[in-house]
Design a protein around this motif. Sequence first.
Motif, mmCIF file in Angstrom:
data_model
loop_
_atom_site.group_PDB
_atom_site.id
_atom_site.type_symbol
_atom_site.label_atom_id
_atom_site.label_comp_id
_atom_site.label_asym_id
_atom_site.label_seq_id
_atom_site.Cartn_x
_atom_site.Cartn_y
_atom_site.Cartn_z
ATOM 1 N N TYR A 225 1.064 -1.543 0.067
ATOM 2 C CA TYR A 225 -0.313 -0.268 0.296
ATOM 3 C C TYR A 225 1.076 1.192 0.047
ATOM 4 O O TYR A 225 0.321 2.215 -0.492
ATOM 5 N N LEU A 226 1.903 1.351 0.453
ATOM 6 C CA LEU A 226 2.923 2.120 0.209
ATOM 7 C C LEU A 226 2.922 2.623 -0.803
ATOM 8 O O LEU A 226 3.331 3.806 -0.981
ATOM 9 N N PHE A 227 3.456 2.229 -1.817
ATOM 10 C CA PHE A 227 3.416 2.362 -3.006
ATOM 11 C C PHE A 227 2.549 2.678 -3.901
ATOM 12 O O PHE A 227 2.710 4.093 -4.695
ATOM 13 N N LEU A 228 1.733 1.436 -3.922
ATOM 14 C CA LEU A 228 0.001 1.990 -4.941
ATOM 15 C C LEU A 228 -0.175 2.975 -4.301
ATOM 16 O O LEU A 228 -1.071 3.848 -5.060
ATOM 17 N N GLY A 229 -0.353 3.335 -2.692
ATOM 18 C CA GLY A 229 -1.353 4.656 -1.918
ATOM 19 C C GLY A 229 -0.267 5.668 -2.380
ATOM 20 O O GLY A 229 -1.455 6.908 -2.896
ATOM 21 N N VAL A 230 0.911 5.758 -2.357
ATOM 22 C CA VAL A 230 1.620 7.144 -3.355
ATOM 23 C C VAL A 230 1.217 7.365 -4.414
ATOM 24 O O VAL A 230 1.469 8.212 -5.110
#
Length: 242
Positions: free
Chosen positions: A22-27
């Motif tokens: 989620y860190l990469f997708l959300g960013v």
Amino acid sequence: MQEKIKALKAAFPYTLPVMTGYLFLGVAFGILLNSKGYSFVWAIFMSIIIFAGSMQYVAITLLSVAFDPLNAFLMTLMVNARHLFYGLSLLGKFDDAGKKKPYLIFGLTDETFSILCATEPPGGVDRGWFMFFITFLNHLYWIIASAIGGILGSLVSFNTKGIDFVMTALFVVIFLNQWKSQKQHTPALIGIASSVVCLLIFGAANFIIPAMFLIIIALTRYRKPFEKGAEKCYLPSSNHSS
């Protein structure tokens, strides 16, 4: 309070892989939304209220064109129709969740579904709070990552070309993980075959809704042969993972 803390501690380790993803997708979502002129506040608001990663990416496009309620509704149905199947398979687990059940339904994502199917709370941990904190933590990760992306997008200039492909990559990974974790591949093959047939008949722009209807009809028709495999999702003895 001790019961909640115990459930939170038990749930947290299971959500760490989701936090990383989620860190990469959300960013990426926050950056894309900011590139369309929306501040990080909107990224936070959308992540709290909508909380549907793939649909939030689609919503960026919908915000960039003339507002069409019917098209937005149909697009949302197409993108999130898979949750109909998720929800049905988790009814057994959610029965005893009490007041937490509405949030568990709202917060159901691909990743949360995978965790809830593959894990059981440790001994002495309340099942309802265990599922709640898995869902809540995953939701929180997405909100924070979206906010970070929105802030980064406002501070640093990015070339966003191709960044929306992260959702496609995510679904491919989820599909492969689910395929590896299940012995029964017939439902997946039905989904693939239905999609290919409808793609050939209706074309790339119009195949999703017919494919979803065809999948629903096929899975309903042959529901009983698949039920034994689906029951593993909520039996304590389940050992499959995603």
